[in-house]
Design a protein around this motif. Structure first.
Motif: not given
Length: 195
Positions: A71-72, A74-76, A78-80, A82, A85, A136
């Motif tokens: 999850n970390a 994936l989150r990074k 999507k932020e970096d 978009p 990803p 995911s």
């Protein structure tokens, strides 16, 4: 929440954190309940107030550690990035920084062979987490249906395999070549272009 309940939760969290550290460093079999409890700053006698068995503890730890790391990532991504990803996840997972981390975050290279030898309950826990990873990751891909799932499966297998081999021969030219080749092939798989 009562003070007793709060203290029990803190102890539970400390046990899980200690088990996660040992899982990443040593794997399941080489990690004893005594070592876990020592790492948590607790006595062995308190273990069974939290978990039924070592298998229960490490099944929960495997799930939590794998999910947290994925999850970390994936989150990074999507932020970096978009707009791309899936490619960012691939490049981040196959980075030299991830390979060379003093404390690895992804448990897969540390425990996959052990899980295959030990079987249940670890196999079921790992399968459930991997199913979540595939779903995911597939959602990040532009294609649809079975092809999207197939690409996600292939990319995850490529990432895990290349990282595992690169870690095994860390510090060599071959270790870097595994990462570079997997990034190029993975980018081609995901985008149809050469990276």
């Amino acid at each position: 929440m009562t003070q007793k309940t709060e203290q029990k939760q803190k102890s539970h969290d400390a046990i899980l954190a200690s088990a996660a550290t040992l899982l990443l460093e040593r794997g399941i079999q080489a990690s004893s309940i005594m070592d876990v409890m020592k790492g948590a700053g607790l006595t062995v006698g308190g273990f069974y107030g939290h978990f039924d068995s070592k298998e229960h503890l490490f099944t929960e730890t495997l799930r939590g550690t794998a999910r947290l790391a994925w999850n970390a990532l994936l989150r990074k991504a999507k932020e970096d990035a978009p707009d791309a990803p899936a490619l960012k996840v691939l490049r981040g997972y196959l980075s030299r920084q991830h390979r060379d981390a003093v404390t690895p975050t992804c448990p897969l290279p540390s425990i996959t062979a052990e899980v295959s030898r030990m079987g249940e309950p670890y196999r079921g826990a790992l399968e459930a987490e991997l199913q979540g990873f595939v779903q995911s990751y597939a959602e990040l891909l532009p294609s649809s249906g079975a092809r999207r799932r197939e690409k996600a499966l292939a990319a995850i297998a490529l990432m895990y395999g290349a990282l595992s081999l690169a870690r095994a021969v860390r510090g060599t030219k071959l270790g870097d070549e595994f990462l570079d080749a997997a990034k190029k092939l993975g980018a081609e798989l995901l985008t149809g272009d050469r990276a």
